[in-house]
Every structure is written in structure tokens, then in C-alpha cells.
Scaffold this motif. Sequence first.
Motif, PDB file in Angstrom:
ATOM      1  N   UNK A  58       0.737  -1.257   0.013  1.00  0.00           N
ATOM      2  CA  UNK A  58      -0.012   0.104  -0.028  1.00  0.00           C
ATOM      3  C   UNK A  58       0.736   1.029  -0.066  1.00  0.00           C
ATOM      4  N   UNK A  59       1.722   1.370   0.804  1.00  0.00           N
ATOM      5  CA  UNK A  59       2.845   2.256   0.924  1.00  0.00           C
ATOM      6  C   UNK A  59       3.474   2.837  -0.544  1.00  0.00           C
ATOM      7  N   UNK A  60       3.788   1.651  -0.969  1.00  0.00           N
ATOM      8  CA  UNK A  60       4.439   2.008  -2.671  1.00  0.00           C
ATOM      9  C   UNK A  60       3.593   1.840  -3.620  1.00  0.00           C
ATOM     10  N   UNK A  61       2.066   1.741  -3.563  1.00  0.00           N
ATOM     11  CA  UNK A  61       1.195   1.801  -4.199  1.00  0.00           C
ATOM     12  C   UNK A  61       0.869   0.727  -5.513  1.00  0.00           C
ATOM     13  N   UNK A  62       1.541  -0.529  -5.093  1.00  0.00           N
ATOM     14  CA  UNK A  62       1.461  -1.505  -6.169  1.00  0.00           C
ATOM     15  C   UNK A  62       0.398  -2.717  -5.624  1.00  0.00           C
ATOM     16  N   UNK A  63      -0.355  -2.837  -6.760  1.00  0.00           N
ATOM     17  CA  UNK A  63      -1.367  -3.749  -6.611  1.00  0.00           C
ATOM     18  C   UNK A  63      -1.611  -5.118  -7.646  1.00  0.00           C
ATOM     19  N   UNK A  64      -0.117  -5.513  -8.039  1.00  0.00           N
ATOM     20  CA  UNK A  64      -0.029  -6.503  -9.110  1.00  0.00           C
ATOM     21  C   UNK A  64      -0.193  -7.887  -8.008  1.00  0.00           C
ATOM     22  N   UNK A  65      -0.172  -8.863  -9.248  1.00  0.00           N
ATOM     23  CA  UNK A  65      -0.286 -10.411  -8.477  1.00  0.00           C
ATOM     24  C   UNK A  65       0.851 -10.705  -7.730  1.00  0.00           C
ATOM     25  N   UNK A  66       0.816 -11.317  -6.823  1.00  0.00           N
ATOM     26  CA  UNK A  66       2.056 -11.430  -5.705  1.00  0.00           C
ATOM     27  C   UNK A  66       2.596 -12.713  -6.126  1.00  0.00           C
ATOM     28  N   UNK A  67       3.393 -12.726  -7.270  1.00  0.00           N
ATOM     29  CA  UNK A  67       4.130 -13.991  -7.571  1.00  0.00           C
ATOM     30  C   UNK A  67       5.721 -13.660  -7.791  1.00  0.00           C
ATOM     31  N   UNK A  68       6.508 -14.473  -7.334  1.00  0.00           N
ATOM     32  CA  UNK A  68       8.109 -14.347  -7.455  1.00  0.00           C
ATOM     33  C   UNK A  68       8.385 -14.496  -8.874  1.00  0.00           C
ATOM     34  N   UNK A  69       8.237 -13.503  -9.742  1.00  0.00           N
ATOM     35  CA  UNK A  69       8.799 -13.798 -10.893  1.00  0.00           C
ATOM     36  C   UNK A  69       9.594 -12.340 -11.336  1.00  0.00           C
ATOM     37  N   UNK A  70      10.050 -12.468 -12.531  1.00  0.00           N
ATOM     38  CA  UNK A  70      10.989 -11.053 -12.789  1.00  0.00           C
ATOM     39  C   UNK A  70      10.196  -9.809 -12.966  1.00  0.00           C
ATOM     40  N   UNK A  71       8.795 -10.126 -13.711  1.00  0.00           N
ATOM     41  CA  UNK A  71       7.911  -8.918 -13.703  1.00  0.00           C
ATOM     42  C   UNK A  71       7.671  -8.174 -12.580  1.00  0.00           C
ATOM     43  N   UNK A  72       7.634  -9.212 -11.588  1.00  0.00           N
ATOM     44  CA  UNK A  72       6.939  -8.596 -10.178  1.00  0.00           C
ATOM     45  C   UNK A  72       8.282  -8.022  -9.628  1.00  0.00           C
ATOM     46  N   UNK A  73       9.257  -8.332  -9.572  1.00  0.00           N
ATOM     47  CA  UNK A  73      10.454  -7.822  -9.046  1.00  0.00           C
ATOM     48  C   UNK A  73      10.931  -6.697  -9.473  1.00  0.00           C
ATOM     49  N   UNK A  74      10.771  -6.547 -10.978  1.00  0.00           N
ATOM     50  CA  UNK A  74      10.880  -5.138 -11.715  1.00  0.00           C
ATOM     51  C   UNK A  74       9.936  -4.156 -11.208  1.00  0.00           C
ATOM     52  N   UNK A  75       8.544  -4.660 -10.894  1.00  0.00           N
ATOM     53  CA  UNK A  75       7.577  -3.520 -10.785  1.00  0.00           C
ATOM     54  C   UNK A  75       7.494  -3.090  -9.357  1.00  0.00           C
ATOM     55  N   UNK A  76       7.827  -4.041  -8.358  1.00  0.00           N
ATOM     56  CA  UNK A  76       8.064  -3.671  -6.961  1.00  0.00           C
ATOM     57  C   UNK A  76       9.147  -2.805  -6.591  1.00  0.00           C
ATOM     58  N   UNK A  77      10.291  -3.144  -7.305  1.00  0.00           N
ATOM     59  CA  UNK A  77      11.617  -2.375  -7.152  1.00  0.00           C
ATOM     60  C   UNK A  77      11.170  -0.796  -7.422  1.00  0.00           C
ATOM     61  N   UNK A  78      10.660  -0.741  -8.680  1.00  0.00           N
ATOM     62  CA  UNK A  78      10.313   0.471  -9.513  1.00  0.00           C
ATOM     63  C   UNK A  78       9.361   1.488  -8.415  1.00  0.00           C
ATOM     64  N   UNK A  79       8.276   0.577  -8.061  1.00  0.00           N
ATOM     65  CA  UNK A  79       7.095   1.191  -7.044  1.00  0.00           C
ATOM     66  C   UNK A  79       7.927   1.822  -5.844  1.00  0.00           C
ATOM     67  N   UNK A  80       8.890   1.014  -5.337  1.00  0.00           N
ATOM     68  CA  UNK A  80       9.385   1.398  -4.008  1.00  0.00           C
ATOM     69  C   UNK A  80      10.571   2.471  -4.290  1.00  0.00           C
ATOM     70  N   UNK A  81      11.169   2.671  -5.459  1.00  0.00           N
ATOM     71  CA  UNK A  81      11.974   3.544  -5.737  1.00  0.00           C
ATOM     72  C   UNK A  81      11.362   4.903  -5.940  1.00  0.00           C
TER      73      UNK A  81
END
Length: 280
Positions: A14-37
Motif C-alpha cells: 500500500x505504501x508503494x502503491x503496487x497492486x499486482x499479482x503476488x508471484x515471485x517472477x521477474x515482472x513482479x521484481x521489476x515492478x515492486x522495485x520501481x514502485x518502491x524507488x
Amino acid sequence: MSDTVEFDLDAYLGRIGWEGERVADVATLRAVHLAHARAIPFENLDAVNGTAPSLELGDLLDKLVRGRRGGYCYEQNTLLLHALEALGFGVTRLSARVQVGADGLESRPRTHMTLLVEVAGETRPYLADVGFGAVGALLEPVPLVAGEEFEGAGRRHRLVRVSHRGPLDLWVLEAFEQGLAWEGGWRRQYAFTLDPGEKPDFEVFNWFVATHPRSPFTQRLYVQRMRGDQHVLLSGRELTVTSPDGTVSKREVSEEEVSRLLDEEFGIDVPQSHQKDHAG
């Protein structure tokens, strides 16, 4: 607080504003990283006020997730580590020597924290880092591959292996900077090996960086964030805005404007105990 505290993944996402599917794949890694940054600012308010910030999970959640604060590399990347582990990734702490402005590869101690992330089904790990306080910082993770250029959210990076006297490969993260003709556009950001670090190692580094009188983080306020595709930096009382094409604008600000910028530009609530002249 201790790390027996359970990680609150819902609050973090919620803090980083990400609502994607919670799966441990490359797409999630990239999206969470960017949202956090993009969501959590880099800042050293604790260190510039003479306090080493806590790296305990409960304190990180209170400060960076539930509070309106940011942090520097140890806080940011420790928080990201817990988030990625909660999502199912394998994560290893690494220590690095900052190269921006350095005289040589080994002229500085290993005081930066970065992360190596294992993704199931991928043959190579990824370098992830949401805590490097520079315009050349990663916005998305990059695969641990030598010599290839990677673009992430408008920034260009590559990893190179360089010769050194140690037994492990020495990797250097480089960022492409417009107008840096004498180095072909590439500038070294930091150097690291794959020797794994542990939480107690970074507690020592954190204390040193936050309290040593010669540490740059004890000398002046240092805050940064992304504003759209622009990088915004407040260093002391100098505000610098860097555009993707390399255009840089700078101006001096007053102490009163520093307080306003922390609130309105960077989204930081300054604790009552910290409300003094931070600018340095």
C-alpha cells in the motif's frame, strides 16, 4: 524492537502503491522495485542529527511504511529484502564500495548495501538496489551479466567485471550519463563482490556511517526522490533537478524553504526532535 516482528506485506505494498499479482517472477521484481524507488524518498535526517537509524523490522515499518519518512541504503534495502522474501524471492545482502567521486576502486570502505535476488526458474540472479543516493541509481533491477546494457524506467546501466587482487570476481555497476563524453557516457557507481553479508555486518556499517564525524551523511542534509522522470536532490540548501536528457538546474534555498520542500516535495514529516537547522 526485534526482527521477530512479522512483515506487513499489505501495508508495504500500500505504501508503494503496487497492486499486482503476488508471484515471485521477474515482472513482479521489476515492478515492486520501481514502485518502491518512486514512493519512498532517500533521506538522512537521523544521521545528520547524530543518530544511527534502527534497522529492526518493526522500526523500519513504523518509519518508512506507516510513517511519512524515508531512509538511506541500509533502511531502504533492508525493507526491500523483507518485502521480496515475503513475496517468495531469495535475497542476499551484499556490501559495496561507492565509486562516484572516488580516486580508485579500493579507495573507500565497503559502506554501501545492495541486494542480490534469486528468481525461481531464472539462470542468473538480479542486482536490486533502492537505496543508492545518486542520480545514477537503479530504478529497476538488472541481471548479473557482464557487459550488457540494460534500460530500466528511462535509465541505462551495465555491469562490468574488472581485475583486482582478490579471489572473487569484482563487479562494477555503471550508469550512463548524458554529456559524459570523456568516459564514453558511462560512470562507475559502486563496486562489489558476491561475498554475502549478514545483518550484524550492516548494523556496524550503519552505525559508522551515521555517527562518524567524517561521514558525508553526518555533515549535511541529503534527500532525493523521483518526480515523474526527473531526479530531485536536496543537498544542504542546494536543490538540484536532473532531467532524463542530462539537463541540470540548481538553486539555493532558504532554511524556511528546506522545511517546506521536505513536506511538499519529498513527502517527509520532520520529527519534533529533528526540527533545527539541518542544512549544513
